[in-house]
Design a protein around this motif. Structure first.
Motif, PDB file in Angstrom:
ATOM      1  N   VAL A 119       0.844  -1.193   0.000  1.00 51.12           N
ATOM      2  CA  VAL A 119       0.000   0.000   0.000  1.00 51.12           C
ATOM      3  C   VAL A 119       0.882   1.247   0.000  1.00 51.12           C
ATOM      4  O   VAL A 119       1.703   1.430   0.894  1.00 51.12           O
ATOM      5  N   CYS A 120       0.709   2.084  -1.015  1.00 51.39           N
ATOM      6  CA  CYS A 120       1.470   3.338  -1.141  1.00 51.39           C
ATOM      7  C   CYS A 120       0.756   4.456  -0.382  1.00 51.39           C
ATOM      8  O   CYS A 120      -0.395   4.317   0.014  1.00 51.39           O
ATOM      9  N   SER A 121       1.429   5.584  -0.211  1.00 49.36           N
ATOM     10  CA  SER A 121       0.871   6.704   0.552  1.00 49.36           C
ATOM     11  C   SER A 121      -0.374   7.304  -0.094  1.00 49.36           C
ATOM     12  O   SER A 121      -1.194   7.914   0.576  1.00 49.36           O
ATOM     13  N   ASP A 122      -0.548   7.119  -1.416  1.00 51.03           N
ATOM     14  CA  ASP A 122      -1.748   7.630  -2.091  1.00 51.03           C
ATOM     15  C   ASP A 122      -2.852   6.571  -2.196  1.00 51.03           C
ATOM     16  O   ASP A 122      -3.771   6.704  -2.976  1.00 51.03           O
ATOM     17  N   SER A 123      -2.736   5.500  -1.420  1.00 51.70           N
ATOM     18  CA  SER A 123      -3.691   4.384  -1.351  1.00 51.70           C
ATOM     19  C   SER A 123      -3.643   3.452  -2.552  1.00 51.70           C
ATOM     20  O   SER A 123      -4.481   2.569  -2.678  1.00 51.70           O
ATOM     21  N   THR A 124      -2.675   3.639  -3.436  1.00 57.87           N
ATOM     22  CA  THR A 124      -2.476   2.690  -4.520  1.00 57.87           C
ATOM     23  C   THR A 124      -1.992   1.372  -3.933  1.00 57.87           C
ATOM     24  O   THR A 124      -1.165   1.362  -3.023  1.00 57.87           O
TER      25      THR A 124
END
Length: 143
Positions: A119-124
């Motif tokens: 999970v990336c910081s932009d919710s990707t």
């Protein structure tokens, strides 16, 4: 399957105070709505240095993995995933008698695998396949 480690997806809200709840919820939402997986379940794995970590299981409706049980281990992009961590995941799955998914291309026969749901910081959410052993490279015409 050890029933103590299994939690139906409906109890997800009870884990809201859990340290990795954000990653768990982001991956669960992506699998359910974006990837259209069915029969999502949460399994709690006992890790070496940590108390417990969630592992999601489910069955994809479409694609190459259709109708095959798959496992996804939610992680945050900022986390460091070591060989020790991966070994702990596979060992915990074996101890809990979770049905391990296997790939025929393993160098020692069939190698077990899971997906890391990163999970990336932009919710990707990005999925990365990790095996419990070495694999031969896949040819372009293979699934």
């Amino acid at each position: 399957m050890n029933k103590e480690s299994f939690k139906p997806i409906e109890v997800l809200h009870t884990l809201a105070t859990y340290p990795f709840f954000g990653a768990l919820k982001a991956v669960e939402t992506d699998l359910r709505l974006g990837q259209q997986w069915d029969e999502l379940k949460i399994h709690m794995l006992k890790m070496y240095s940590e108390k417990e970590r969630p592992l999601l299981s489910g069955i994809p409706k479409t694609g190459l993995l259709q109708k095959k049980l798959q496992y996804v281990f939610p992680v945050l992009l900022q986390e460091t995933i070591s060989i020790k961590t991966l070994t702990a995941i596979f060992d915990s799955m074996k101890k809990q008698n979770l049905l391990l998914v296997q790939d025929e291309r393993g160098l020692s026969g069939k190698e077990s695998y899971i997906y890391l749901g990163i999970v990336c910081s932009d919710s990707t959410v990005v999925y990365y396949k990790v095996t419990d052993g070495l694999m031969k490279p896949r040819q372009n015409d293979e699934n």
